[in-house]
Write a protein that holds these residues in place. Structure first.
Motif, PDB file in Angstrom:
ATOM      1  N   LEU A  22      53.030  54.282  34.347  1.00 19.48           N
ATOM      2  CA  LEU A  22      54.096  53.733  33.520  1.00 19.48           C
ATOM      3  C   LEU A  22      53.584  53.359  32.132  1.00 19.48           C
ATOM      4  CD1 LEU A  22      55.709  51.479  36.262  1.00 19.48           C
ATOM      5  CD2 LEU A  22      56.800  53.473  35.201  1.00 19.48           C
ATOM      6  N   SER A  23      52.437  52.722  32.092  1.00 23.51           N
ATOM      7  CA  SER A  23      51.871  52.305  30.813  1.00 23.51           C
ATOM      8  C   SER A  23      51.564  53.496  29.923  1.00 23.51           C
ATOM      9  CB  SER A  23      50.603  51.483  31.052  1.00 23.51           C
ATOM     10  OG  SER A  23      50.018  51.090  29.823  1.00 23.51           O
ATOM     11  N   ASP A  24      51.028  54.556  30.502  1.00 26.17           N
ATOM     12  CA  ASP A  24      50.696  55.754  29.732  1.00 26.17           C
ATOM     13  C   ASP A  24      51.933  56.379  29.090  1.00 26.17           C
ATOM     14  OD1 ASP A  24      48.039  55.500  30.342  1.00 26.17           O
ATOM     15  OD2 ASP A  24      48.028  57.057  31.903  1.00 26.17           O
ATOM     16  N   ARG A  25      53.094  56.097  29.641  1.00 24.11           N
ATOM     17  CA  ARG A  25      54.337  56.667  29.118  1.00 24.11           C
ATOM     18  C   ARG A  25      55.183  55.630  28.393  1.00 24.11           C
ATOM     19  NH1 ARG A  25      51.951  58.950  32.747  1.00 24.11           N
ATOM     20  NH2 ARG A  25      51.933  61.223  33.007  1.00 24.11           N
ATOM     21  N   PHE A  26      54.569  54.488  28.090  1.00 19.16           N
ATOM     22  CA  PHE A  26      55.232  53.415  27.338  1.00 19.16           C
ATOM     23  C   PHE A  26      56.521  52.967  28.046  1.00 19.16           C
ATOM     24  CE2 PHE A  26      52.733  55.908  24.377  1.00 19.16           C
ATOM     25  CZ  PHE A  26      51.993  54.931  23.726  1.00 19.16           C
ATOM     26  N   LEU A  27      56.453  52.914  29.365  1.00 20.55           N
ATOM     27  CA  LEU A  27      57.594  52.504  30.175  1.00 20.55           C
ATOM     28  C   LEU A  27      57.357  51.104  30.721  1.00 20.55           C
ATOM     29  CD1 LEU A  27      58.181  55.837  32.140  1.00 20.55           C
ATOM     30  CD2 LEU A  27      59.569  54.930  30.265  1.00 20.55           C
ATOM     31  N   PRO A  28      58.420  50.331  30.945  1.00 23.06           N
ATOM     32  CA  PRO A  28      58.258  48.980  31.491  1.00 23.06           C
ATOM     33  C   PRO A  28      57.736  49.001  32.916  1.00 23.06           C
ATOM     34  CG  PRO A  28      60.574  49.586  31.424  1.00 23.06           C
ATOM     35  CD  PRO A  28      59.838  50.665  30.694  1.00 23.06           C
ATOM     36  N   GLN A  29      57.143  47.902  33.331  1.00 20.67           N
ATOM     37  CA  GLN A  29      56.527  47.818  34.647  1.00 20.67           C
ATOM     38  C   GLN A  29      57.492  47.396  35.746  1.00 20.67           C
ATOM     39  OE1 GLN A  29      53.147  48.489  35.352  1.00 20.67           O
ATOM     40  NE2 GLN A  29      53.082  49.315  33.280  1.00 20.67           N
ATOM     41  N   ASP A  30      58.647  46.846  35.374  1.00 20.75           N
ATOM     42  CA  ASP A  30      59.525  46.289  36.401  1.00 20.75           C
ATOM     43  C   ASP A  30      60.751  47.155  36.698  1.00 20.75           C
ATOM     44  OD1 ASP A  30      60.553  45.816  33.901  1.00 20.75           O
ATOM     45  OD2 ASP A  30      61.052  43.715  34.258  1.00 20.75           O
ATOM     46  N   GLU A  31      61.406  47.665  35.655  1.00 21.04           N
ATOM     47  CA  GLU A  31      62.612  48.460  35.846  1.00 21.04           C
ATOM     48  C   GLU A  31      62.543  49.706  34.978  1.00 21.04           C
ATOM     49  OE1 GLU A  31      65.833  46.018  34.705  1.00 21.04           O
ATOM     50  OE2 GLU A  31      65.783  44.776  36.510  1.00 21.04           O
ATOM     51  N   LEU A  32      63.144  50.788  35.468  1.00 25.81           N
ATOM     52  CA  LEU A  32      63.153  52.042  34.720  1.00 25.81           C
ATOM     53  C   LEU A  32      64.571  52.476  34.435  1.00 25.81           C
ATOM     54  CD1 LEU A  32      60.525  54.280  36.540  1.00 25.81           C
ATOM     55  CD2 LEU A  32      60.223  52.935  34.459  1.00 25.81           C
ATOM     56  N   ASP A  33      64.826  52.876  33.184  1.00 27.06           N
ATOM     57  CA  ASP A  33      66.062  53.588  32.893  1.00 27.06           C
ATOM     58  C   ASP A  33      65.959  54.969  33.521  1.00 27.06           C
ATOM     59  OD1 ASP A  33      67.365  51.624  31.516  1.00 27.06           O
ATOM     60  OD2 ASP A  33      66.759  52.310  29.535  1.00 27.06           O
ATOM     61  N   TRP A  34      67.006  55.358  34.198  1.00 34.61           N
ATOM     62  CA  TRP A  34      67.009  56.583  35.003  1.00 34.61           C
ATOM     63  C   TRP A  34      68.188  57.419  34.526  1.00 34.61           C
ATOM     64  CZ3 TRP A  34      62.817  57.370  37.573  1.00 34.61           C
ATOM     65  CH2 TRP A  34      62.736  58.141  38.740  1.00 34.61           C
ATOM     66  N   ALA A  35      67.925  58.539  33.886  1.00 37.54           N
ATOM     67  CA  ALA A  35      69.013  59.393  33.399  1.00 37.54           C
ATOM     68  C   ALA A  35      69.898  59.852  34.552  1.00 37.54           C
ATOM     69  CB  ALA A  35      68.429  60.597  32.675  1.00 37.54           C
ATOM     70  N   LEU A  36      71.151  60.128  34.236  1.00 35.55           N
ATOM     71  CA  LEU A  36      72.101  60.602  35.246  1.00 35.55           C
ATOM     72  C   LEU A  36      72.871  61.775  34.642  1.00 35.55           C
ATOM     73  CD1 LEU A  36      73.389  60.302  38.001  1.00 35.55           C
ATOM     74  CD2 LEU A  36      74.884  58.526  37.079  1.00 35.55           C
ATOM     75  N   ASN A  37      72.550  62.976  35.101  1.00 35.90           N
ATOM     76  CA  ASN A  37      73.140  64.196  34.559  1.00 35.90           C
ATOM     77  C   ASN A  37      73.954  64.921  35.616  1.00 35.90           C
ATOM     78  OD1 ASN A  37      71.542  63.898  32.096  1.00 35.90           O
ATOM     79  ND2 ASN A  37      69.805  64.588  33.330  1.00 35.90           N
ATOM     80  N   ALA A  38      75.013  65.573  35.181  1.00 37.11           N
ATOM     81  CA  ALA A  38      75.782  66.475  36.037  1.00 37.11           C
ATOM     82  C   ALA A  38      76.063  67.734  35.225  1.00 37.11           C
ATOM     83  CB  ALA A  38      77.067  65.810  36.514  1.00 37.11           C
ATOM     84  N   PRO A  58      65.128  63.098  31.892  1.00 40.23           N
ATOM     85  CA  PRO A  58      65.779  62.672  30.653  1.00 40.23           C
ATOM     86  C   PRO A  58      66.697  63.749  30.079  1.00 40.23           C
ATOM     87  CG  PRO A  58      63.477  62.027  30.634  1.00 40.23           C
ATOM     88  CD  PRO A  58      63.661  62.900  31.846  1.00 40.23           C
ATOM     89  N   PHE A  59      67.882  63.336  29.673  1.00 36.27           N
ATOM     90  CA  PHE A  59      68.884  64.254  29.110  1.00 36.27           C
ATOM     91  C   PHE A  59      68.285  65.020  27.936  1.00 36.27           C
ATOM     92  CE2 PHE A  59      72.218  65.149  26.004  1.00 36.27           C
ATOM     93  CZ  PHE A  59      73.121  65.851  26.777  1.00 36.27           C
ATOM     94  N   PRO A  60      68.520  66.338  27.813  1.00 39.78           N
ATOM     95  CA  PRO A  60      69.414  67.154  28.641  1.00 39.78           C
ATOM     96  C   PRO A  60      68.732  67.747  29.870  1.00 39.78           C
ATOM     97  CG  PRO A  60      68.674  68.453  26.795  1.00 39.78           C
ATOM     98  CD  PRO A  60      68.066  67.089  26.616  1.00 39.78           C
ATOM     99  N   SER A  61      67.510  67.393  30.121  1.00 37.46           N
ATOM    100  CA  SER A  61      66.768  67.757  31.333  1.00 37.46           C
ATOM    101  C   SER A  61      66.461  69.241  31.441  1.00 37.46           C
ATOM    102  CB  SER A  61      67.491  67.275  32.603  1.00 37.46           C
ATOM    103  OG  SER A  61      68.521  68.152  33.009  1.00 37.46           O
ATOM    104  N   VAL A  62      66.523  69.966  30.340  1.00 35.98           N
ATOM    105  CA  VAL A  62      66.280  71.413  30.349  1.00 35.98           C
ATOM    106  C   VAL A  62      64.810  71.669  30.014  1.00 35.98           C
ATOM    107  CG1 VAL A  62      66.928  73.643  29.367  1.00 35.98           C
ATOM    108  CG2 VAL A  62      68.644  71.831  29.595  1.00 35.98           C
ATOM    109  N   GLY A  63      64.114  72.412  30.858  1.00 33.21           N
ATOM    110  CA  GLY A  63      62.716  72.704  30.580  1.00 33.21           C
ATOM    111  C   GLY A  63      62.138  73.675  31.580  1.00 33.21           C
ATOM    112  N   HIS A  64      60.820  73.830  31.513  1.00 35.62           N
ATOM    113  CA  HIS A  64      60.089  74.675  32.442  1.00 35.62           C
ATOM    114  C   HIS A  64      59.044  73.842  33.169  1.00 35.62           C
ATOM    115  CE1 HIS A  64      61.495  77.968  29.680  1.00 35.62           C
ATOM    116  NE2 HIS A  64      61.648  78.578  30.846  1.00 35.62           N
ATOM    117  N   VAL A  65      58.531  74.413  34.243  1.00 36.96           N
ATOM    118  CA  VAL A  65      57.420  73.814  34.980  1.00 36.96           C
ATOM    119  C   VAL A  65      56.225  74.753  34.850  1.00 36.96           C
ATOM    120  CG1 VAL A  65      56.583  73.064  37.241  1.00 36.96           C
ATOM    121  CG2 VAL A  65      58.978  72.670  36.593  1.00 36.96           C
TER     122      VAL A  65
END
Length: 321
Positions: free
Chosen positions: A76-92, A298-305
């Motif tokens: 989480l720290s490496d991605r500058f994200l909080p330690q307690d709660e995460l914003d979670w994208a919601l896409n359809a 994360p929106f728009p969630s389009v990518g490759h692996v």
């Protein structure tokens, strides 16, 4: 109240205010949205529209219930994200293939009041020019509340076609008749919301259900396949047209999946199987070069692996204007 919670609520209020500033007098969002909520992708002859239903949040621990807390904290720290709660994208997603308009999942709706920045899917469909009456098919990756909730909003069912087809795996429909949460690690309040929303969905849409066992071609080039893992009947949707490929992975692939496929998400009903599914899908994506889109990336969630040694790497697409 923790400092992180105060900060989160401040951000929520700021975004609410910005949203109000960007709303027309009729109550709908204006054409020039402050935060983009839709993104178009072309897969051969198939049109795909990614639509954001906003943001939900989960406890950071629920992201990786079996992780060493120090390793999870470092990730989480490496991605500058909080330690307690995460914003979670919601896409359809909306898919147009031939004469069919297919809705893949439907977002949150009003199923959980604790998510003030989500539940806007129906309005955003309309803002994108998608009439509910034009939807011929719905594909559900699974029946958690943040995937079926948009179809449970008051007045939505009445605006849908009477011959609407809702495709879901038979294993998923059977499971939610009498769900078992014994292998999950989600907070009890989520269990009740999920149980209630799945029951309501089965009750309201039972006559529209078109169940399949393992795989079904919904439209030309649009195939839904059961994977299991996250839920017993969890499914992914693969698109193929003109040499192009795209996979909608639902909840099979999450933000931490690429670095830590072994981490168990608290909402998984079979965590070990979910890990096997993750690895199998990422290998496929890396080998085929298929586009990936996913519910909680994360929106728009389009990518490759891409392969990265024994693990994998998420390569987001450059935004295409």
């Amino acid at each position: 109240m923790s400092q992180a919670e105060r900060k989160r609520r401040t951000i929520v209020q700021q975004k609410r205010n910005m949203s109000l500033d960007n709303t027309s007098h009729s109550g709908r969002q204006g054409r020039d949205e402050l935060v983009p909520s839709r993104y178009a992708v072309r897969v051969g002859e198939i049109d795909v529209l990614v639509i954001s239903d906003g943001m939900i949040w989960i406890p950071a621990e629920a992201m990786a219930t079996n992780a060493d807390p120090a390793v999870r904290a470092a990730w989480l720290s490496d991605r500058f994200l909080p330690q307690d709660e995460l914003d979670w994208a919601l896409n359809a997603f909306v898919v147009r293939s031939g004469s069919q308009t297919i809705l893949i999942d439907s977002g949150l709706g009003g199923e959980y009041a604790g998510y003030p920045r989500a539940g806007q899917f129906v309005d955003r469909l309309e803002a994108a020019g998608v009439d509910l009456a034009s939807v011929t098919d719905v594909v559900l990756t699974h029946m958690h509340f943040d995937h079926v909730g948009g179809l449970l909003v008051d007045g939505v069912k009445e605006r849908l076609r009477p011959d609407l087809r809702v495709h879901v795996s038979a294993a998923e429909a059977r499971f939610w008749e009498s769900p078992d949460f014994s292998r999950t690690a989600m907070p009890p309040e989520f269990m009740e919301v999920i149980r209630r929303s799945s029951r309501q969905f089965l009750d309201e849409y039972r006559t529209h259900l078109r169940t399949f066992e393992e795989e079904y071609e919904v439209a030309p080039g649009v195939v839904v396949t059961r994977t299991g893992g996250h839920t017993p009947g969890h499914s992914v949707v693969r698109l193929a047209s003109g040499g192009d490929r795209l996979m909608f992975a639902g909840d099979a692939l999450l933000p931490a999946s690429f670095d830590h496929p072994e981490w168990h998400n608290g909402f998984e009903h079979d965590p070990e199987e979910a890990t096997r599914v993750r690895l199998r899908l990422m290998r496929e994506l890396a080998e085929t070069g298929s586009w990936l889109v996913s519910t909680h990336m994360p929106f728009p969630s389009v990518g490759h692996v891409a392969a990265a040694g024994d693990l994998f790497r998420w390569v987001p697409a450059w935004w295409d204007y």
